[in-house]
Enzyme design. Structure first.
Site, PDB file in Angstrom:
ATOM      1  N   ASP A  54      57.749  39.058 -52.947  1.00  0.00           N
ATOM      2  CA  ASP A  54      58.888  38.134 -52.984  1.00  0.00           C
ATOM      3  C   ASP A  54      60.200  38.914 -53.175  1.00  0.00           C
ATOM      4  O   ASP A  54      61.274  38.332 -53.204  1.00  0.00           O
ATOM      5  CB  ASP A  54      58.702  37.039 -54.040  1.00  0.00           C
ATOM      6  CG  ASP A  54      58.560  37.581 -55.454  1.00  0.00           C
ATOM      7  OD1 ASP A  54      58.552  38.817 -55.633  1.00  0.00           O
ATOM      8  OD2 ASP A  54      58.459  36.755 -56.393  1.00  0.00           O
ATOM      9  N   SER A  55      60.098  40.252 -53.216  1.00  0.00           N
ATOM     10  CA  SER A  55      61.286  41.102 -53.141  1.00  0.00           C
ATOM     11  C   SER A  55      62.040  40.821 -51.839  1.00  0.00           C
ATOM     12  O   SER A  55      63.208  41.193 -51.705  1.00  0.00           O
ATOM     13  CB  SER A  55      60.903  42.585 -53.217  1.00  0.00           C
ATOM     14  OG  SER A  55      59.863  42.889 -52.309  1.00  0.00           O
ATOM     15  N   ASP A  93      52.703  37.583 -52.318  1.00  0.00           N
ATOM     16  CA  ASP A  93      53.168  37.071 -53.615  1.00  0.00           C
ATOM     17  C   ASP A  93      53.214  35.551 -53.651  1.00  0.00           C
ATOM     18  O   ASP A  93      53.696  34.912 -52.697  1.00  0.00           O
ATOM     19  CB  ASP A  93      54.593  37.580 -53.901  1.00  0.00           C
ATOM     20  CG  ASP A  93      54.603  38.888 -54.661  1.00  0.00           C
ATOM     21  OD1 ASP A  93      53.545  39.296 -55.185  1.00  0.00           O
ATOM     22  OD2 ASP A  93      55.685  39.502 -54.739  1.00  0.00           O
ATOM     23  N   LYS A 122      49.198  37.518 -55.283  1.00  0.00           N
ATOM     24  CA  LYS A 122      49.640  38.153 -56.528  1.00  0.00           C
ATOM     25  C   LYS A 122      50.505  37.173 -57.312  1.00  0.00           C
ATOM     26  O   LYS A 122      51.325  36.464 -56.733  1.00  0.00           O
ATOM     27  CB  LYS A 122      50.424  39.437 -56.218  1.00  0.00           C
ATOM     28  CG  LYS A 122      50.985  40.133 -57.468  1.00  0.00           C
ATOM     29  CD  LYS A 122      51.412  41.554 -57.185  1.00  0.00           C
ATOM     30  CE  LYS A 122      52.747  41.699 -56.533  1.00  0.00           C
ATOM     31  NZ  LYS A 122      53.900  41.148 -57.276  1.00  0.00           N
ATOM     32  N   GLU A 124      52.693  36.772 -61.262  1.00  0.00           N
ATOM     33  CA  GLU A 124      53.265  37.545 -62.369  1.00  0.00           C
ATOM     34  C   GLU A 124      52.898  36.961 -63.735  1.00  0.00           C
ATOM     35  O   GLU A 124      52.921  35.734 -63.919  1.00  0.00           O
ATOM     36  CB  GLU A 124      54.799  37.578 -62.242  1.00  0.00           C
ATOM     37  CG  GLU A 124      55.270  38.332 -61.016  1.00  0.00           C
ATOM     38  CD  GLU A 124      56.788  38.469 -60.935  1.00  0.00           C
ATOM     39  OE1 GLU A 124      57.491  38.124 -61.915  1.00  0.00           O
ATOM     40  OE2 GLU A 124      57.266  38.919 -59.884  1.00  0.00           O
ATOM     41  N   GLU A 189      54.401  47.291 -63.370  1.00  0.00           N
ATOM     42  CA  GLU A 189      55.769  47.649 -62.952  1.00  0.00           C
ATOM     43  C   GLU A 189      56.596  48.126 -64.139  1.00  0.00           C
ATOM     44  O   GLU A 189      56.670  47.437 -65.172  1.00  0.00           O
ATOM     45  CB  GLU A 189      56.440  46.431 -62.281  1.00  0.00           C
ATOM     46  CG  GLU A 189      57.866  46.737 -61.820  1.00  0.00           C
ATOM     47  CD  GLU A 189      58.437  45.702 -60.860  1.00  0.00           C
ATOM     48  OE1 GLU A 189      57.725  44.752 -60.485  1.00  0.00           O
ATOM     49  OE2 GLU A 189      59.624  45.854 -60.494  1.00  0.00           O
TER      50      GLU A 189
HETATM   51  O1  KIV Z   1      57.910  41.672 -54.728  1.00  0.00           O
HETATM   52  C1  KIV Z   1      57.573  42.865 -54.709  1.00  0.00           C
HETATM   53  O2  KIV Z   1      57.939  43.642 -53.823  1.00  0.00           O
HETATM   54  C2  KIV Z   1      56.747  43.338 -55.809  1.00  0.00           C
HETATM   55  C3  KIV Z   1      56.691  44.819 -56.038  1.00  0.00           C
HETATM   56  C4  KIV Z   1      57.939  45.245 -56.690  1.00  0.00           C
HETATM   57  C5  KIV Z   1      55.483  45.217 -56.795  1.00  0.00           C
HETATM   58  O3  KIV Z   1      56.169  42.567 -56.508  1.00  0.00           O
END
Ligand code: KIV
Length: 271
Positions: A54-55, A93, A122, A124, A189
């Site tokens: 989600d970056s 994510d 994934k 958090e 992280e």
């Molecule tokens: O969203 C993302 O790119 C991430 C990485 C920073 C691990 O979760």
């Protein structure tokens, strides 16, 4: 390589392949990607996993955090990435507020898998209830501890986590509990390298670091950070792999080899 012997079809790596890499001490390489062209290039180089992170809210959409990213955005970008890969394992994510309850998590994870073709999702934080529920419904889950970008408004900054003894013990306990809840992988992280080393040794599942030192079972970086083309300042734990390469493919190759050879992250990229 994974070949189906009868039809000689190249199959994507599976979670079993990645766990076997941990067992035999082979480092796992991972980069983020959000579109088909970069996905194909990363895949061609042989990077083991692609994270549709989600970056993308920051590096693709230009937001100042990952919070505005929707499940619709994630499905769209995951599909773009999965359309172009052959071998790399794909993790997507679950974005902010898409896993407030286990049922919501399952509904949204199903979209990432059925429409986006993700192999793992994934989420958090210490969300043991969601992890357990997803795993019980056949959905592979990657946990994410340490710096949690979706909690930026609680944290106040993107600073290193787990420096104090109590905080380190909490991350360690959460990591063990996530594994117990059924998580098949863990991203750590921005934590001290010494803590990441202990967690990677104690857990049987692969631990993938970002700003967590060289002793993790694998490494992940945001693609745009390692190509130094992000809109914001490159984090200290990342490295500009394009500066010593003549093109993007070479830069990705250099990253992949540096991870495999235990050369990245170096001390200056660790805490
Ligand atoms: O969203 C993302 O790119 C991430 C990485 C920073 C691990 O979760």
């Amino acid at each position: 390589m994974n070949h189906n012997s009868s039809a000689d079809i190249l199959m994507p790596l599976s979670i079993t392949d990645l766990s076997a890499m941990k067992q035999r001490g082979e480092k796992i390489s991972c980069l983020t990607a959000y579109d088909a062209s970069f996905s194909a290039l990363i895949d061609k180089v042989g990077v083991d996993m692609i994270l549709v992170g989600d970056s993308l809210g920051m590096v693709i959409q230009g937001h100042d955090s990952t919070l505005p990213v929707s499940i619709k955005d994630m499905v769209y970008h995951t599909r773009c990435v999965s359309n172009a890969r052959q071998r790399a394992f794909i993790i997507a994510d679950l974005p902010f507020m898409s896993y407030s309850t286990p049922v919501m998590a399952a509904k949204n994870a199903a979209r990432l898998m059925q429409l986006g073709n993700a192999q793992m999702v994934k989420l958090e934080g210490p969300r043991f209830d969601c992890v357990r529920f997803l795993v019980d419904h056949g959905i592979p889950v990657c946990g994410h501890l340490g710096l949690l970008p979706q909690s930026i408004n609680q944290l106040g900054s993107y600073a290193i986590q787990g420096k104090e003894q109590v905080a380190a013990e909490k991350i360690m306990a959460d990591a063990l509990e996530l594994q117990k809840a059924g998580a098949g992988m863990l991203v750590l992280e921005c934590v001290p390298a010494s803590l990441a080393k202990i967690i990677s040794t104690q857990l049987s599942i692969p631990v993938i670091g970002i700003g967590a030192g060289v002793e993790c079972d694998g490494q992940v970086l945001v693609l745009y950070d390692m190509l130094n083309i992000g809109t914001s300042k490159r984090p200290r734990f990342s490295k500009n792999f394009l500066s010593e390469a003549t093109n993007i493919e070479e830069a990705i190759k250099a990253y992949h080899h540096a991870v495999k050879q235990f050369q990245f992250p170096a001390t200056e990229h660790s805490f």
